[in-house]
Design a protein around this motif. Structure first.
Motif, PDB file in Angstrom:
ATOM      1  N   PHE A  11       0.802  -1.215   0.000  1.00 16.35           N
ATOM      2  CA  PHE A  11       0.000   0.000   0.000  1.00 16.35           C
ATOM      3  C   PHE A  11       0.838   1.270   0.000  1.00 16.35           C
ATOM      4  O   PHE A  11       0.303   2.368  -0.110  1.00 16.35           O
ATOM      5  CB  PHE A  11      -0.991   0.023   1.180  1.00 16.35           C
ATOM      6  N   ASN A  12       2.177   1.119   0.065  1.00 18.59           N
ATOM      7  CA  ASN A  12       3.004   2.319  -0.006  1.00 18.59           C
ATOM      8  C   ASN A  12       4.460   1.931  -0.183  1.00 18.59           C
ATOM      9  O   ASN A  12       4.901   0.887   0.314  1.00 18.59           O
ATOM     10  CB  ASN A  12       2.852   3.159   1.267  1.00 18.59           C
ATOM     11  N   VAL A  13       5.200   2.765  -0.898  1.00 16.47           N
ATOM     12  CA  VAL A  13       6.659   2.694  -0.950  1.00 16.47           C
ATOM     13  C   VAL A  13       7.161   4.057  -0.505  1.00 16.47           C
ATOM     14  O   VAL A  13       6.911   5.066  -1.167  1.00 16.47           O
ATOM     15  CB  VAL A  13       7.182   2.360  -2.355  1.00 16.47           C
ATOM     16  N   VAL A  28       9.002  -0.568   2.153  1.00 18.37           N
ATOM     17  CA  VAL A  28       7.921  -1.148   1.376  1.00 18.37           C
ATOM     18  C   VAL A  28       6.885  -1.669   2.359  1.00 18.37           C
ATOM     19  O   VAL A  28       7.176  -2.566   3.157  1.00 18.37           O
ATOM     20  CB  VAL A  28       8.416  -2.283   0.466  1.00 18.37           C
ATOM     21  N   PHE A  29       5.691  -1.084   2.327  1.00 16.45           N
ATOM     22  CA  PHE A  29       4.629  -1.449   3.258  1.00 16.45           C
ATOM     23  C   PHE A  29       3.711  -2.475   2.605  1.00 16.45           C
ATOM     24  O   PHE A  29       3.045  -2.170   1.602  1.00 16.45           O
ATOM     25  CB  PHE A  29       3.812  -0.219   3.652  1.00 16.45           C
ATOM     26  N   LEU A  30       3.650  -3.672   3.181  1.00 15.40           N
ATOM     27  CA  LEU A  30       2.810  -4.746   2.644  1.00 15.40           C
ATOM     28  C   LEU A  30       1.449  -4.763   3.323  1.00 15.40           C
ATOM     29  O   LEU A  30       1.327  -4.445   4.517  1.00 15.40           O
ATOM     30  CB  LEU A  30       3.496  -6.091   2.819  1.00 15.40           C
ATOM     31  N   LYS A  31       0.430  -5.141   2.561  1.00 16.28           N
ATOM     32  CA  LYS A  31      -0.931  -5.243   3.094  1.00 16.28           C
ATOM     33  C   LYS A  31      -1.115  -6.559   3.835  1.00 16.28           C
ATOM     34  O   LYS A  31      -0.566  -7.597   3.459  1.00 16.28           O
ATOM     35  CB  LYS A  31      -1.942  -5.178   1.954  1.00 16.28           C
ATOM     36  N   GLY A  32      -1.938  -6.509   4.879  1.00 16.14           N
ATOM     37  CA  GLY A  32      -2.326  -7.703   5.614  1.00 16.14           C
ATOM     38  C   GLY A  32      -1.599  -7.854   6.927  1.00 16.14           C
ATOM     39  O   GLY A  32      -0.368  -7.745   6.984  1.00 16.14           O
ATOM     40  N   VAL A 108      -7.856   4.419  -3.009  1.00 13.05           N
ATOM     41  CA  VAL A 108      -7.814   2.999  -2.678  1.00 13.05           C
ATOM     42  C   VAL A 108      -6.478   2.702  -2.032  1.00 13.05           C
ATOM     43  O   VAL A 108      -5.419   3.078  -2.565  1.00 13.05           O
ATOM     44  CB  VAL A 108      -7.981   2.110  -3.931  1.00 13.05           C
ATOM     45  N   TYR A 109      -6.511   2.068  -0.875  1.00 16.60           N
ATOM     46  CA  TYR A 109      -5.296   1.602  -0.233  1.00 16.60           C
ATOM     47  C   TYR A 109      -5.030   0.174  -0.689  1.00 16.60           C
ATOM     48  O   TYR A 109      -5.814  -0.724  -0.411  1.00 16.60           O
ATOM     49  CB  TYR A 109      -5.434   1.621   1.289  1.00 16.60           C
ATOM     50  N   GLY A 110      -3.940  -0.025  -1.396  1.00 19.28           N
ATOM     51  CA  GLY A 110      -3.560  -1.370  -1.798  1.00 19.28           C
ATOM     52  C   GLY A 110      -3.490  -1.557  -3.292  1.00 19.28           C
ATOM     53  O   GLY A 110      -4.433  -1.204  -4.012  1.00 19.28           O
ATOM     54  N   TYR A 111      -2.375  -2.075  -3.759  1.00 12.03           N
ATOM     55  CA  TYR A 111      -2.199  -2.374  -5.178  1.00 12.03           C
ATOM     56  C   TYR A 111      -1.090  -3.412  -5.315  1.00 12.03           C
ATOM     57  O   TYR A 111      -0.243  -3.577  -4.431  1.00 12.03           O
ATOM     58  CB  TYR A 111      -1.847  -1.114  -5.970  1.00 12.03           C
TER      59      TYR A 111
END
Length: 302
Positions: A11-13, A28-32, A108-111
């Motif tokens: 969701f973010n770098v 690097v922020f990972l979702k979940g 949208v948060y997340g890709y």
């Protein structure tokens, strides 16, 4: 699958971080995430899928813009008394309003990104890493909750001679952490509380696997630099007894550091953007206690 082609949900770098590992780093922020900490400053990180958000503070208003309401054909974005209103129950995640919004108010948060795409982005700042001793840090959410992707990313980073670190809550099988440690130059590990019942109440999960995992690292990767962090949360672990119990659990070694983090509410507005309540209420950090406990820790560490 070739590591560089492995896909993951982020969701973010974030570039130029100096608080998440040695030197200047790209996060690097990972979702979940398997936990639901009441104070979580990144609520957009918790779900493993993309998540719609609406930030009214960025909105240009219907009078100036109103493009999102015009773009939505489902009635999810409407005008009520001249105000733009977002109805999650009618949203189909088609993305029309997000694409129409010029300010990021509708977002949208997340890709998805591939390992190769991330490495390319991280290497844009390679000159800063070589001068500062920095590199790549994986964060979240919980990075190792997407183990195949995160491990592929760490392996590829080492192939590109990038220094690696990870910020982790520790909730996953020990074998996942054991594999990650083979490719890490630094581990940043949260221990929030030693009491399992209190941990469950405030984070939604047990601390049993967390403590098992960090003990495994101490015993099997004794040369790996480790920073153990404890966020000091009012009403949860903000006593000398609770903090010092964690400090005594963490071994006194030259390559093992212990830090306490002051509670903040910087992430609380994002709960509103996501349509969720902020469960910790209006509690505030006790600055006097933080000064006292840091002095106590310095005394303990010698």
């Amino acid at each position: 699958m070739i590591d560089s082609k492995q896909k993951g949900m982020i969701f973010n770098v974030q570039k130029f971080s100096v608080h998440d590992g040695a030197g200047i780093r790209t996060l690097v922020f990972l979702k979940g995430c398997p936990l639901r900490c009441r104070w979580c400053s990144n609520p957009e990180s918790q779900l493993f899928k993309p998540e719609r958000a609406y930030n009214p503070n960025r909105c240009l208003t219907a009078e100036v813009c109103g493009r999102c309401a015009k773009a939505c054909n489902e009635g999810g974005v409407t005008l009520i008394d001249g105000l733009i209103c977002f109805d999650r129950s009618k949203c189909t995640d088609c993305g029309s309003c997000v694409n129409a919004c010029p300010t990021g108010s509708q977002t949208v948060y997340g890709y998805e990104m591939t390992v190769g795409e991330i490495i390319k982005k991280v290497e844009e700042d390679d000159v800063f890493y070589s001068r500062s001793g920095g590199g790549l840090t994986l964060s979240g959410g919980e990075a190792l909750a997407q183990p195949e992707f995160s491990l592929a990313l760490l392996r590829e980073a080492k192939r590109h001679r990038l220094a690696t670190a990870i910020e982790t809550c520790g909730v996953y099988p020990t074998e996942v952490l054991a594999e990650a440690c083979k490719y890490l130059d630094e581990l940043i590990f949260d221990i929030k509380h030693l009491d399992d019942e209190k941990h469950k109440k405030f984070t939604g999960g047990s601390n049993e696997q967390i403590l098992k995992n960090i003990q495994y690292v101490f015993e099997n990767f004794p040369s790996l630099p480790v920073t153990v962090r404890t966020p000091v949360i009012p009403g949860f672990n903000d006593t000398e007894e609770e903090i010092m119990a964690i400090r005594r659990f963490v071994p006194l070694r030259d390559n093992v550091q212990y830090e306490v983090l002051t509670y903040h509410r910087l992430g609380s507005p994002k709960y509103g953007y996501l349509g969720r309540p902020y469960l910790l209420g209006d509690v505030k950090a006790d600055d006097d206690f933080m000064r006292q406990i840091r002095a106590k820790l310095r005394e303990y560490q010698g």
